[in-house]
Design a protein around this motif. Structure first.
Motif, mmCIF file in Angstrom:
data_model
loop_
_atom_site.group_PDB
_atom_site.id
_atom_site.type_symbol
_atom_site.label_atom_id
_atom_site.label_comp_id
_atom_site.label_asym_id
_atom_site.label_seq_id
_atom_site.Cartn_x
_atom_site.Cartn_y
_atom_site.Cartn_z
ATOM 1 N N ILE A 158 0.875 -1.173 0.000
ATOM 2 C CA ILE A 158 0.000 0.000 0.000
ATOM 3 C C ILE A 158 0.907 1.216 0.000
ATOM 4 N N HIS A 159 0.751 2.059 -0.998
ATOM 5 C CA HIS A 159 1.568 3.258 -1.130
ATOM 6 C C HIS A 159 0.837 4.443 -0.504
ATOM 7 N N ILE A 160 1.561 5.207 0.267
ATOM 8 C CA ILE A 160 1.012 6.412 0.897
ATOM 9 C C ILE A 160 1.824 7.604 0.410
ATOM 10 N N TYR A 161 1.149 8.590 -0.140
ATOM 11 C CA TYR A 161 1.804 9.789 -0.663
ATOM 12 C C TYR A 161 1.441 10.953 0.255
ATOM 13 N N TYR A 162 2.456 11.609 0.788
ATOM 14 C CA TYR A 162 2.254 12.609 1.839
ATOM 15 C C TYR A 162 2.886 13.938 1.443
ATOM 16 N N ASP A 163 2.117 15.013 1.573
ATOM 17 C CA ASP A 163 2.620 16.373 1.343
ATOM 18 C C ASP A 163 2.432 17.143 2.642
ATOM 19 N N TYR A 164 3.539 17.552 3.263
ATOM 20 C CA TYR A 164 3.427 18.122 4.603
ATOM 21 C C TYR A 164 2.825 19.518 4.628
ATOM 22 N N ASN A 165 2.728 20.200 3.475
ATOM 23 C CA ASN A 165 2.032 21.493 3.455
ATOM 24 C C ASN A 165 0.967 21.532 2.360
ATOM 25 N N CYS A 166 0.614 20.371 1.877
ATOM 26 C CA CYS A 166 -0.455 20.163 0.901
ATOM 27 C C CYS A 166 -0.356 21.123 -0.282
ATOM 28 N N MET A 167 -1.319 22.022 -0.449
ATOM 29 C CA MET A 167 -1.385 22.811 -1.671
ATOM 30 C C MET A 167 -0.380 23.961 -1.728
ATOM 31 N N LYS A 168 0.377 24.174 -0.666
ATOM 32 C CA LYS A 168 1.397 25.214 -0.696
ATOM 33 C C LYS A 168 2.625 24.727 -1.463
ATOM 34 N N ARG A 169 3.370 25.651 -2.025
ATOM 35 C CA ARG A 169 4.581 25.313 -2.764
ATOM 36 C C ARG A 169 5.676 24.812 -1.833
ATOM 37 N N PRO A 170 6.645 24.057 -2.388
ATOM 38 C CA PRO A 170 6.964 23.923 -3.816
ATOM 39 C C PRO A 170 6.244 22.780 -4.529
ATOM 40 N N ASN A 171 5.565 21.894 -3.773
ATOM 41 C CA ASN A 171 4.875 20.752 -4.381
ATOM 42 C C ASN A 171 5.831 19.921 -5.236
ATOM 43 N N GLU A 172 6.959 19.571 -4.650
ATOM 44 C CA GLU A 172 7.975 18.796 -5.352
ATOM 45 C C GLU A 172 8.342 17.557 -4.540
ATOM 46 N N TYR A 173 8.430 16.435 -5.233
ATOM 47 C CA TYR A 173 8.875 15.212 -4.566
ATOM 48 C C TYR A 173 10.299 15.391 -4.059
ATOM 49 N N GLY A 174 10.505 14.948 -2.839
ATOM 50 C CA GLY A 174 11.822 15.075 -2.223
ATOM 51 C C GLY A 174 11.998 16.359 -1.448
ATOM 52 N N LYS A 175 11.043 17.295 -1.571
ATOM 53 C CA LYS A 175 11.099 18.553 -0.819
ATOM 54 C C LYS A 175 9.921 18.690 0.130
ATOM 55 N N ASP A 176 8.712 18.566 -0.391
ATOM 56 C CA ASP A 176 7.557 18.588 0.504
ATOM 57 C C ASP A 176 6.580 17.450 0.224
ATOM 58 N N VAL A 177 6.872 16.630 -0.777
ATOM 59 C CA VAL A 177 6.055 15.462 -1.100
ATOM 60 C C VAL A 177 6.923 14.210 -0.963
ATOM 61 N N PHE A 178 6.431 13.242 -0.185
ATOM 62 C CA PHE A 178 7.228 12.049 0.103
ATOM 63 C C PHE A 178 6.361 10.793 0.099
ATOM 64 N N ASP A 179 7.034 9.659 -0.056
ATOM 65 C CA ASP A 179 6.358 8.368 -0.090
ATOM 66 C C ASP A 179 6.572 7.597 1.209
ATOM 67 N N PHE A 180 5.551 6.827 1.563
ATOM 68 C CA PHE A 180 5.636 5.829 2.618
ATOM 69 C C PHE A 180 5.037 4.540 2.055
ATOM 70 N N ILE A 181 5.332 3.424 2.688
ATOM 71 C CA ILE A 181 4.841 2.157 2.153
ATOM 72 C C ILE A 181 4.494 1.186 3.276
ATOM 73 N N ILE A 182 3.394 0.464 3.062
ATOM 74 C CA ILE A 182 3.017 -0.655 3.918
ATOM 75 C C ILE A 182 3.223 -1.921 3.097
ATOM 76 N N ARG A 183 3.985 -2.850 3.628
ATOM 77 C CA ARG A 183 4.213 -4.122 2.934
ATOM 78 C C ARG A 183 3.795 -5.276 3.840
ATOM 79 N N TRP A 184 3.184 -6.285 3.225
ATOM 80 C CA TRP A 184 2.785 -7.435 4.015
ATOM 81 C C TRP A 184 3.065 -8.744 3.284
ATOM 82 N N TYR A 185 3.453 -9.742 4.082
ATOM 83 C CA TYR A 185 3.664 -11.113 3.612
ATOM 84 C C TYR A 185 2.971 -12.023 4.613
#
Length: 242
Positions: A158-185
């Protein structure tokens, strides 16, 4: 001799000697401006990095706590009903509303296409670019969306995409947009929730995380969250903050 008679006024002479000329004032202001122009970007970048690391740590702790609380009501994760079909919105929504959202506070749904597609939902679908079934926003202004990666009854993501200031700039991956992941076996009874995405889920050394992050482009840079978590939720000087 009468010094006052010859035009000698001690107070006036001292005042004249202490005053700055207009040229001197302009030069001083110019120097101050140059120094500010040189240091201000560094100060802003430092502040943004600090805010970013604090927000990422908070999000991770908040989500981890929610999952831990869910185990009290639903038992260990091996008993949970995980999604089994990739990009299945209803399955994703059911999982999220069952095991996650009841344990989060200050959260609301941005709205979906059936509800007029709010600005937050439009933004989330645009920047996360994953056809998310829903986008959720916290009271602190951060937002996230969730989607299913490759999944079946025994394993998946399950991929989770997170923006810590949402619609505010810069809206760039690696700066304010990041990934998290849930993995299960389920077969191995293994369940993990961590920062980063599929590309870094198996990385174990800092060198591996850093090399991946330096070479990542586009939304792949969102997986740099894995490096930040590895560094104890700190953005170090060699982090590629470009």
């Amino acid at each position: 001799l009468n010094k006052r008679f010859f035009g000698f006024h001690p107070q006036n002479d001292i005042a004249k000697k202490a005053a700055f000329t207009l040229a001197e004032v302009l030069i001083t202001l110019g120097v101050i401006g140059i120094v500010a122009a040189m240091t201000l970007p560094t100060l802003i970048a430092s502040y943004n990095k600090q805010e970013c690391s604090v927000r990422l740590k908070k999000f991770y702790s908040t989500m981890s706590n929610a999952f831990n609380l869910a185990t009290i009501d639903y038992g260990a994760m091996r008993y949970w009903e995980f999604p089994t079909t990739q990009n299945n919105g209803p399955q994703m929504a059911k999982f999220a509303k069952t095991y996650l959202f009841p344990y989060l506070t200050g959260l609301r749904e941005c709205g979906d296409e059936n509800e007029g597609a709010s600005e937050c939902f439009k933004y989330g679908n645009k920047i996360f670019n994953q056809g998310l079934p829903a986008v959720y926003i916290f009271s602190d202004g951060s937002c996230f969306g969730m989607n299913i990666g490759g999944s079946n009854e025994s394993a998946g993501n399950i991929h989770i995409y997170y923006d810590y200031n949402c619609m505010k700039r810069p809206n760039e991956y690696g700066k304010d947009v990041f990934d998290f992941i849930i993995r299960w076996y389920k077969y191995y009874d293994q369940y993990t929730f961590k920062a980063g995405g599929y590309g870094v889920h198996d990385k174990t050394t800092r060198e591996e995380f850093l090399n991946y992050c330096k070479n990542a482009t586009g939304n792949g840079r969102g997986e740099c969250a894995g490096l930040i978590q590895y560094d104890g939720w700190e953005i170090k000087d060699d982090y590629p903050w470009w």
